[in-house]
Design an enzyme around this catalytic site. Structure first.
Site, PDB file in Angstrom:
ATOM      1  N   HIS A   1      47.288  33.113  60.979  1.00 23.27           N
ATOM      2  CA  HIS A   1      46.665  32.179  60.056  1.00 23.27           C
ATOM      3  C   HIS A   1      45.165  32.497  60.011  1.00 23.27           C
ATOM      4  CE1 HIS A   1      50.370  29.987  60.447  1.00 23.27           C
ATOM      5  NE2 HIS A   1      49.937  28.892  59.853  1.00 23.27           N
TER       6      HIS A   1
ATOM      7  N   GLU B   1      42.484  29.255  56.145  1.00 20.43           N
ATOM      8  CA  GLU B   1      43.101  27.997  55.672  1.00 20.43           C
ATOM      9  C   GLU B   1      41.969  26.965  55.646  1.00 20.43           C
ATOM     10  OE1 GLU B   1      45.859  26.205  58.435  1.00 20.43           O
ATOM     11  OE2 GLU B   1      46.808  24.935  56.890  1.00 20.43           O
TER      12      GLU B   1
ATOM     13  N   ASP C   1      55.412  26.330  54.591  1.00 18.58           N
ATOM     14  CA  ASP C   1      54.612  25.990  55.773  1.00 18.58           C
ATOM     15  C   ASP C   1      55.336  24.993  56.683  1.00 18.58           C
ATOM     16  OD1 ASP C   1      52.429  26.269  57.445  1.00 18.58           O
ATOM     17  OD2 ASP C   1      51.004  25.217  56.169  1.00 18.58           O
ATOM     18  N   ASP C   2      55.218  23.707  56.390  1.00 14.73           N
ATOM     19  CA  ASP C   2      55.860  22.642  57.185  1.00 14.73           C
ATOM     20  C   ASP C   2      56.510  21.658  56.212  1.00 14.73           C
ATOM     21  OD1 ASP C   2      54.680  23.216  60.018  1.00 14.73           O
ATOM     22  OD2 ASP C   2      52.963  23.275  58.665  1.00 14.73           O
TER      23      ASP C   2
ATOM     24  N   HIS D   1      56.206  32.184  55.517  1.00 16.60           N
ATOM     25  CA  HIS D   1      55.265  31.312  56.241  1.00 16.60           C
ATOM     26  C   HIS D   1      55.930  29.953  56.406  1.00 16.60           C
ATOM     27  CE1 HIS D   1      50.861  29.675  56.544  1.00 16.60           C
ATOM     28  NE2 HIS D   1      51.687  29.055  57.379  1.00 16.60           N
TER      29      HIS D   1
ATOM     30  N   HIS E   1      56.948  27.177  59.679  1.00 16.26           N
ATOM     31  CA  HIS E   1      56.984  26.780  61.090  1.00 16.26           C
ATOM     32  C   HIS E   1      58.265  25.988  61.293  1.00 16.26           C
ATOM     33  CE1 HIS E   1      52.656  27.787  61.517  1.00 16.26           C
ATOM     34  NE2 HIS E   1      52.638  27.441  60.238  1.00 16.26           N
TER      35      HIS E   1
END
Ligand code: ADE
Ligand code: ZN
Length: 336
Positions: free
Chosen positions: A190, A193, A271-272, A10, A12
């Protein structure tokens, strides 16, 4: 500390754009930014929810203009991920976010793919690419982009669904997921969340996804938890992201220990990472520090990540053996 060998499922790629790289690419492309410098930009990374992050995330990626920009961003992630112990990465990108500002599909796909093509040789990380669709844009647009990705034979293994969650249920994207599945693509989304457990159910029942990204709100629905456990549905959990986007107050309040105790198939992901204060190793170390997770729990999370990956059997077997070797080495040395 030996890095824990993991799959990152996961991630991005646009969320790996570090402030210093945003400034470097802006300089290269003659773009002036409304921040004094990289430190000034980073100081704004105090988010109140998902949308407050997305506003800066979409602004940050406007410096990506050429294939080389996408390639440089991707290679910078892979370099950092290799230091973090990542051995396999399934990387999402947001084509619509680039198309909407006039960057061609081939530019972003080919740029990311160029860095992925040399990843195993350069960093020992096997990779796969997932095209994620923005759920707060029309499903018809996503369908058109998916058709174009298929037409250009883009090197993607699957599709995802991201961006603002609440108010955009998975069922809006039924046609997109039907097309993807019929084209032999894997499906992730997703869900749970910020959105309710019902969105996780829709992603499973209507989109028929292979994995759920996040999924932490499943704990509000006991019957759903039982189903996720029974079916071993992978949940790609992102602890530092959940803290930064205020899904939980502090890491100590994160439901990951509960999720493990309930028998859910959880992996840890970043994630980021450029926006949320850490890469995969930072997430793992934070969990170790706050919850006292020991080597056995960490090895289980790592094994979950490899079992949940879209990997060939021989590579999966080899990577699971690395987790066993890590556990032996850690037990011998007495430190993780
Ligand atoms: N796009 C990038 N990061 C995201 C996240 N955490 N949730 C939804 N969409 C995203
Ligand atoms: Zn995400």
């Amino acid at each position: 500390m030996l890095p824990l060998p993991c799959a990152e499922l996961h991630l991005h790629i646009e969320g790996t754009l570090e402030p210093h790289l945003i400034f470097e690419l802006a300089g290269r492309n003659g773009i002036s930014l409304p921040y004094a410098d990289a430190a000034d930009l980073a100081a704004r990374y105090a988010f109140s929810d998902l949308q407050s992050f997305l506003d800066l995330y979409y602004a940050g990626m406007t410096v990506l203009r050429t294939e080389q920009d996408f390639e440089d961003m991707t290679r910078a992630y892979l370099r950092r991920a290799s230091a973090a112990g990542v051995r396999h990465a399934e990387i999402m990108m947001d084509p619509q976010a680039h198309l909407a500002r006039g960057v061609a599909l081939e530019t972003c796909v080919n740029g990311v793919a160029a860095a992925l093509a040399t990843s195993e040789a350069e960093f020992g990380i096997s990779t796969a690419l997932i095209a994620a669709f923005l759920r707060d844009r029309p499903a018809a647009e996503a369908l058109g982009v998916l058709r174009e990705l298929i037409a250009i034979d883009a090197p993607i293994i699957g599709i995802g669904l991201d961006s603002a969650e609440v108010g955009y249920p998975p069922s809006l994207f039924t046609e997109v997921y039907d097309l993807a599945r019929n084209a032999g693509l894997k499906c992730v989304a997703h869900a749970g969340e910020e959105g309710p457990p019902a969105y996780i159910r829709e992603a499973l029942d209507i989109l028929r996804v292979d994995r759920i990204d996040h999924g932490i709100r499943c704990l509000e629905d006991d019957a759903l938890v039982e189903r996720l456990v029974a079916d071993r549905v992978p949940l790609t959990v992102c602890p530092l992201s959940n803290v930064r986007l205020r899904a939980v107050d502090t890491l100590a309040d994160h439901p990951l220990p509960q999720m493990l105790a309930r028998g859910l198939n959880v992996s840890v992901n970043s994630d980021d990472p450029a926006y949320f204060g850490g890469y995969l190793d930072d997430n793992v170390q934070a969990l170790e520090a706050v919850f006292g997770l020991g080597p056995d729990a960490l090895a289980m999370l790592a094994a979950n990540s490899f079992r949940s990956a879209f990997l060939q059997d021989d590579r999966r077997t080899a990577l699971l053996a690395e987790v066993d070797s890590w556990l032996v080495a850690v037990r011998q040395s007495g430190v993780s």
